[in-house]
Design an enzyme around this catalytic site. Sequence first.
Site, PDB file in Angstrom:
ATOM      1  N   GLU A 203      33.696   8.923 -72.528  1.00 17.00           N
ATOM      2  CA  GLU A 203      32.266   8.940 -72.833  1.00 17.00           C
ATOM      3  C   GLU A 203      32.022   8.593 -74.298  1.00 17.00           C
ATOM      4  OE1 GLU A 203      30.190  12.352 -71.330  1.00 17.00           O
ATOM      5  OE2 GLU A 203      28.314  11.804 -72.348  1.00 17.00           O
TER       6      GLU A 203
ATOM      7  N   HIS B 243      32.673  15.257 -63.992  1.00 17.49           N
ATOM      8  CA  HIS B 243      32.714  15.401 -65.458  1.00 17.49           C
ATOM      9  C   HIS B 243      33.696  16.512 -65.805  1.00 17.49           C
ATOM     10  CE1 HIS B 243      31.605  15.862 -69.598  1.00 17.49           C
ATOM     11  NE2 HIS B 243      30.524  15.096 -69.527  1.00 17.49           N
TER      12      HIS B 243
ATOM     13  N   ASP C  46      26.532   7.078 -72.942  1.00 16.20           N
ATOM     14  CA  ASP C  46      25.492   8.100 -72.953  1.00 16.20           C
ATOM     15  C   ASP C  46      24.416   7.652 -73.943  1.00 16.20           C
ATOM     16  OD1 ASP C  46      24.024  10.480 -73.857  1.00 16.20           O
ATOM     17  OD2 ASP C  46      25.439  11.612 -72.622  1.00 16.20           O
TER      18      ASP C  46
ATOM     19  N   TYR D 207      33.455  20.189 -70.832  1.00 18.41           N
ATOM     20  CA  TYR D 207      33.262  19.598 -72.160  1.00 18.41           C
ATOM     21  C   TYR D 207      33.910  20.435 -73.262  1.00 18.41           C
ATOM     22  CZ  TYR D 207      29.324  22.817 -71.806  1.00 18.41           C
ATOM     23  OH  TYR D 207      28.560  23.928 -71.585  1.00 18.41           O
TER      24      TYR D 207
ATOM     25  N   HIS E  81      24.863   7.523 -68.841  1.00 16.87           N
ATOM     26  CA  HIS E  81      24.151   8.803 -68.871  1.00 16.87           C
ATOM     27  C   HIS E  81      22.798   8.538 -69.507  1.00 16.87           C
ATOM     28  CE1 HIS E  81      28.006  11.497 -68.855  1.00 16.87           C
ATOM     29  NE2 HIS E  81      27.679  11.070 -67.657  1.00 16.87           N
TER      30      HIS E  81
ATOM     31  N   HIS F  80      20.159  16.614 -76.064  1.00 16.71           N
ATOM     32  CA  HIS F  80      19.447  15.823 -75.051  1.00 16.71           C
ATOM     33  C   HIS F  80      17.993  16.288 -74.921  1.00 16.71           C
ATOM     34  CE1 HIS F  80      23.505  15.110 -72.768  1.00 16.71           C
ATOM     35  NE2 HIS F  80      23.602  14.927 -74.070  1.00 16.71           N
TER      36      HIS F  80
ATOM     37  N   ASP G  46      23.608  15.073 -80.973  1.00 18.05           N
ATOM     38  CA  ASP G  46      23.836  15.340 -79.542  1.00 18.05           C
ATOM     39  C   ASP G  46      22.980  16.490 -79.000  1.00 18.05           C
ATOM     40  OD1 ASP G  46      24.695  15.514 -76.955  1.00 18.05           O
ATOM     41  OD2 ASP G  46      26.787  15.989 -77.422  1.00 18.05           O
TER      42      ASP G  46
ATOM     43  N   HIS H 154      23.844   9.949 -76.905  1.00 19.30           N
ATOM     44  CA  HIS H 154      24.984   9.950 -77.825  1.00 19.30           C
ATOM     45  C   HIS H 154      25.037   8.682 -78.672  1.00 19.30           C
ATOM     46  CE1 HIS H 154      27.336  12.932 -75.019  1.00 19.30           C
ATOM     47  NE2 HIS H 154      26.177  13.401 -75.417  1.00 19.30           N
TER      48      HIS H 154
ATOM     49  N   HIS I  52      35.175  13.777 -72.419  1.00 14.55           N
ATOM     50  CA  HIS I  52      34.940  13.599 -73.847  1.00 14.55           C
ATOM     51  C   HIS I  52      36.297  13.482 -74.531  1.00 14.55           C
ATOM     52  CE1 HIS I  52      30.865  15.961 -73.547  1.00 14.55           C
ATOM     53  NE2 HIS I  52      30.916  14.916 -72.744  1.00 14.55           N
TER      54      HIS I  52
ATOM     55  N   GLU J  49      21.098  13.611 -67.538  1.00 21.93           N
ATOM     56  CA  GLU J  49      21.619  14.899 -68.040  1.00 21.93           C
ATOM     57  C   GLU J  49      20.560  15.511 -68.938  1.00 21.93           C
ATOM     58  OE1 GLU J  49      24.996  13.239 -70.138  1.00 21.93           O
ATOM     59  OE2 GLU J  49      26.345  14.162 -68.688  1.00 21.93           O
TER      60      GLU J  49
ATOM     61  N   ARG K   4      33.484  26.039 -68.962  1.00 19.79           N
ATOM     62  CA  ARG K   4      34.440  26.720 -69.843  1.00 19.79           C
ATOM     63  C   ARG K   4      35.868  26.304 -69.505  1.00 19.79           C
ATOM     64  NH1 ARG K   4      32.318  27.525 -74.081  1.00 19.79           N
ATOM     65  NH2 ARG K   4      30.106  27.755 -73.709  1.00 19.79           N
TER      66      ARG K   4
END
Length: 280
Positions: A142, A67, A176, A70, A211, A226, A224, A179, A107, A256, A37
């Site tokens: 990414e 990372h 990724d 996000y 990724h 996974h 998106d 992605h 991102h 991931e 967050r």
Amino acid sequence: MLNIGCHLSVSKGFAAMGREALKIDANTFQFFTRNPRGSKAKKIEVEDVERLIAIAEDNHFARMVGHAPYTLNPCSAEERTREFAWEVMEDDLRRMEYLPNGLYNFHPGSHVGQGIDVGVEYVASLLNDIMKPQQRTLVLLETMAGKGSEVGRTFEELKLIIDKVTLKDKVGVCLDTCHVFDAGYDIVNDLEGVLQEFDRIIGLDRLYAVHLNDSKNQMGSGKDRHEKLGEGIMGMAAFYRIINHPKLRELPFILETPNELPGYAAEIKLLREAYMNDTD
Ligand code: FE
Ligand code: FE
Ligand code: ZN
């Protein structure tokens, strides 16, 4: 040796992630620099990081990946949202310097209708503002699935950002697999063609990490979501080709996938077994 690891929780500290990586036969890993967050980050305990560095050295770890949360949107239309991304990423880059040669992945964000050019401009000026000539950390953009107005769905969009970054030797890309597949690149049936396109547009010398994720959705879905390796639309054979590709095989690979540690351990085992080791 295959450089493989997975996303781990930073909540027990840095050395704990190193020990967890060893338990699942990983030799790298990724962590969120703070809770996703994007709130306050825990204070860096230098001794804890030093214990991780010792574990990493003793066990020939590849570069580790931090990372960014996000939820940040560096190209939001709201000034306060862009400022928040600036504050978090600036602080993250300072903290990443505790790790030797770390990779900091983020991102690019969503342009929310302002257009790609506006998004590109915001991301590049943010990077030019926070990156320092003396930093050891590499900043990675990414590749994105292109959900909504996400910037970075195409290699061309990432290239537009990189072209505007001043400290070119400190910026790269993290590919990724879920992605790019969701974005419409057929890395399942035409890995070679996709990598050639990446090379032509961005340059494979800018690719620093991968990724590894299967996808719940069809190629080009822009979704998106996974999936565990081999349980999605891409299928296991695609991942065996990716980890063994001559242009990719030395890179750090980060899982991931929707797994707990035992699931990650099983994926790592399969990938290590399928990796063609040199006999030197
Ligand atoms: Fe990501
Ligand atoms: Fe990813
Ligand atoms: Zn994703």
